[in-house]
Design an enzyme around this catalytic site. Structure first.
Site, short mmCIF file in Angstrom:
data_model
loop_
_atom_site.label_atom_id
_atom_site.label_comp_id
_atom_site.label_asym_id
_atom_site.label_seq_id
_atom_site.Cartn_x
_atom_site.Cartn_y
_atom_site.Cartn_z
N ASP A 280 3.02 -1.08 12.32
CA ASP A 280 1.89 -0.19 12.64
C ASP A 280 2.45 1.14 13.16
O ASP A 280 3.14 1.15 14.17
CB ASP A 280 1.05 -0.89 13.72
CG ASP A 280 -0.30 -0.26 13.91
OD1 ASP A 280 -0.38 0.98 13.97
OD2 ASP A 280 -1.28 -1.02 13.99
N PRO A 281 2.20 2.25 12.46
CA PRO A 281 2.79 3.52 12.92
C PRO A 281 2.33 3.87 14.34
O PRO A 281 1.15 3.73 14.68
CB PRO A 281 2.26 4.55 11.93
CG PRO A 281 1.88 3.77 10.72
CD PRO A 281 1.43 2.42 11.23
N THR B 259 -1.36 6.43 18.32
CA THR B 259 -2.36 7.46 18.01
C THR B 259 -2.73 7.50 16.53
O THR B 259 -1.97 7.04 15.67
CB THR B 259 -1.83 8.86 18.38
OG1 THR B 259 -0.78 9.20 17.47
CG2 THR B 259 -1.33 8.93 19.81
N ARG C 158 0.32 9.32 14.32
CA ARG C 158 0.01 9.92 13.02
C ARG C 158 -0.85 11.15 13.24
O ARG C 158 -1.86 11.10 13.92
CB ARG C 158 -0.74 8.91 12.14
CG ARG C 158 -1.06 9.50 10.79
CD ARG C 158 -1.79 8.52 9.93
NE ARG C 158 -0.97 7.40 9.53
CZ ARG C 158 -1.47 6.22 9.20
NH1 ARG C 158 -2.76 5.99 9.27
NH2 ARG C 158 -0.66 5.27 8.81
N TYR D 224 0.83 -1.20 0.00
CA TYR D 224 0.00 0.00 0.00
C TYR D 224 0.87 1.26 0.00
O TYR D 224 0.72 2.14 -0.85
CB TYR D 224 -0.91 -0.02 1.23
CG TYR D 224 -1.95 1.10 1.25
CD1 TYR D 224 -3.02 1.09 0.36
CD2 TYR D 224 -1.84 2.13 2.17
CE1 TYR D 224 -3.97 2.12 0.40
CE2 TYR D 224 -2.78 3.15 2.21
CZ TYR D 224 -3.85 3.14 1.32
OH TYR D 224 -4.79 4.15 1.36
N ARG E 7 -10.86 -2.02 10.20
CA ARG E 7 -10.29 -0.76 10.68
C ARG E 7 -10.84 -0.44 12.07
O ARG E 7 -11.90 -0.92 12.48
CB ARG E 7 -10.57 0.37 9.69
CG ARG E 7 -9.55 0.32 8.56
CD ARG E 7 -9.67 1.47 7.63
NE ARG E 7 -10.91 1.40 6.89
CZ ARG E 7 -11.25 2.29 5.97
NH1 ARG E 7 -10.47 3.31 5.72
NH2 ARG E 7 -12.38 2.15 5.31
N GLY F 133 3.10 1.46 -3.11
CA GLY F 133 2.21 1.64 -4.27
C GLY F 133 1.73 3.08 -4.36
O GLY F 133 1.78 3.72 -5.41
N LYS F 134 1.30 3.62 -3.23
CA LYS F 134 0.80 5.00 -3.20
C LYS F 134 1.94 6.00 -3.43
O LYS F 134 1.73 7.06 -4.00
CB LYS F 134 0.10 5.28 -1.87
CG LYS F 134 -1.25 4.57 -1.72
CD LYS F 134 -2.33 5.32 -2.51
CE LYS F 134 -3.72 4.80 -2.16
NZ LYS F 134 -4.78 5.55 -2.85
N PHE G 187 -14.33 -1.19 16.68
CA PHE G 187 -14.72 -0.78 18.03
C PHE G 187 -16.24 -0.58 18.13
O PHE G 187 -16.86 -0.98 19.11
CB PHE G 187 -14.01 0.53 18.43
CG PHE G 187 -12.56 0.36 18.84
CD1 PHE G 187 -11.94 -0.88 18.81
CD2 PHE G 187 -11.81 1.45 19.27
CE1 PHE G 187 -10.59 -1.03 19.19
CE2 PHE G 187 -10.47 1.31 19.66
CZ PHE G 187 -9.87 0.07 19.61
N1 UDP Z 1 -6.41 -1.01 15.87
C1 UDP Z 1 -6.75 -1.50 17.12
N2 UDP Z 1 -7.78 -2.38 17.18
C2 UDP Z 1 -8.50 -2.78 16.09
C3 UDP Z 1 -8.14 -2.28 14.83
C4 UDP Z 1 -7.07 -1.39 14.75
O1 UDP Z 1 -6.15 -1.14 18.16
O2 UDP Z 1 -9.44 -3.59 16.24
C5 UDP Z 1 -5.31 -0.02 15.78
C6 UDP Z 1 -4.24 -0.32 14.74
O3 UDP Z 1 -3.25 -1.16 15.29
C7 UDP Z 1 -3.74 1.08 14.41
C8 UDP Z 1 -4.97 1.98 14.61
O4 UDP Z 1 -5.88 1.22 15.40
O5 UDP Z 1 -2.74 1.48 15.32
C9 UDP Z 1 -5.65 2.35 13.30
O6 UDP Z 1 -5.82 1.18 12.55
P1 UDP Z 1 -6.66 1.12 11.20
O7 UDP Z 1 -6.57 -0.29 10.72
O8 UDP Z 1 -7.99 1.71 11.40
O9 UDP Z 1 -5.90 2.10 10.19
P2 UDP Z 1 -4.37 2.43 9.89
O10 UDP Z 1 -4.23 3.86 10.29
O11 UDP Z 1 -3.46 1.53 10.70
O12 UDP Z 1 -4.22 2.20 8.44
#
Ligand code: UDP
Length: 281
Positions: A240-241, A179, A244, A114, A155, A117-118, A160
């Site tokens: 995983d960042p 974050t 952000r 991703y 996501r 690619g972007k 959640f």
């Molecule tokens: N995340 C989480 N629980 C979940 C799904 C995601 O804690 O059930 C975390 C994930 O590890 C990341 C953040 O939430 O740090 C955002 O994740 P998402 O997949 O929504 O998007 P991303 O910004 O990583 O592309």
């Protein structure tokens, strides 16, 4: 145009009978020929679960697909906007991220299909501008949410809300301290249209600068849904960042754009949408 890879077409049903609306079911990796004044290239799955499920296809969408849409824009002298992403900054070492930051990206990890690619799509946009004078716009979109989003794409906001509504524990990856900054969909749409109609050819960050930890987000969603759910800690996915957060100085000054919808209000609207969908509406 959509190949419906990550959707059912339900979101466009309300527009089906509008004069001037037409829909083409096609993958952009197949060459296309569309005489448009404006092209918004939003193609590519954006959820990590989706884009990692077929990584080669993800790269093809951003590289071959982007060449195809740029070719049709070149042919018909269309103005074309690329939906780029905060992922081009990778796991950023600078906070908040300004457009001048080149990023910190792993080229061979699970997110690379991703991210790279972007990044390549942005390269193609600027090369088509330099080489063929294509009229380009590039938006770097930070996390966006709201009604119409996929229900089950893994996501964080969708997960959640679904978990809270069904009384299951919310799945926090890592220790919950990482974050994100979430922008409501109507704000993002107005930002994209503003950018498209502006003269700004450099990349522009679009996102909501309010930064929130995932544990705080979990608490907000539990409160707003009135849920009795707790949280459960699971391992953090690869690369995983940790943080952000968009620097939107440029969008504010040159587009006069700033997000208007507060996180609480946006989440409440999104929860209403999820409830309606769960009830089969
Ligand atoms: N995340 C989480 N629980 C979940 C799904 C995601 O804690 O059930 C975390 C994930 O590890 C990341 C953040 O939430 O740090 C955002 O994740 P998402 O997949 O929504 O998007 P991303 O910004 O990583 O592309």
């Amino acid at each position: 145009m959509d190949n419906l890879h990550t959707s059912t077409g339900q979101n466009i049903r309300p527009f089906a009978d509008r004069p001037g609306f037409s829909f083409v079911e096609q993958d952009i990796t197949v060459p296309l020929d569309i005489a448009a004044e404006r092209i918004y290239n939003l193609a590519c799955p954006a959820s990590p679960v989706h884009y990692q499920s077929d990584p080669v296809r993800t790269v093809k969408t951003s590289v071959l697909g982007t060449i195809n849409v740029l070719e049709t824009a070149r042919k018909y002298k269309s103005r074309i906007l690329q939906a780029s992403t905060s992922e081009i900054y990778g796991s950023p070492l600078v906070h908040p991220q300004p457009e001048s930051y080149w990023g910190n990206v792993n080229p061979i990890g699970k997110r690379s299909c991703y991210d790279e690619g972007k990044r390549c799509a942005e390269t193609l946009f600027y090369d088509y501008r330099r080489q063929f004078e294509v009229d380009i716009r590039v938006a770097r979109i930070f996390n966006t949410y709201g009604p119409g989003m996929s229900f089950n794409d893994g996501r964080v906001i969708g997960n959640f809300i679904l978990q809270a509504l069904s009384g299951k524990d919310l799945t926090l990856y890592g220790d919950g301290s990482h974050t994100r900054s979430f922008c409501y969909v109507s704000d993002m749409v107005s930002g994209l249209i503003n950018l498209m109609e502006s003269d700004l050819c450099q990349p522009v960050n679009l996102g909501n600068p309010l930064e929130i930890s995932m544990s705080r987000l979990a608490e907000e969603i539990i409160t707003l849904t009135g849920s009795t759910s707790g949280v459960v800690y699971l391992p953090l996915p690869e690369d995983d960042p940790q943080r952000r957060n968009p620097d939107i100085t440029l969008a504010k000054s040159d587009l006069g754009w700033t997000p208007a919808v507060a996180l609480k209000a946006g989440l409440a609207e999104t929860i209403r949408y999820f409830k309606k969908m769960a009830a089969g509406a």
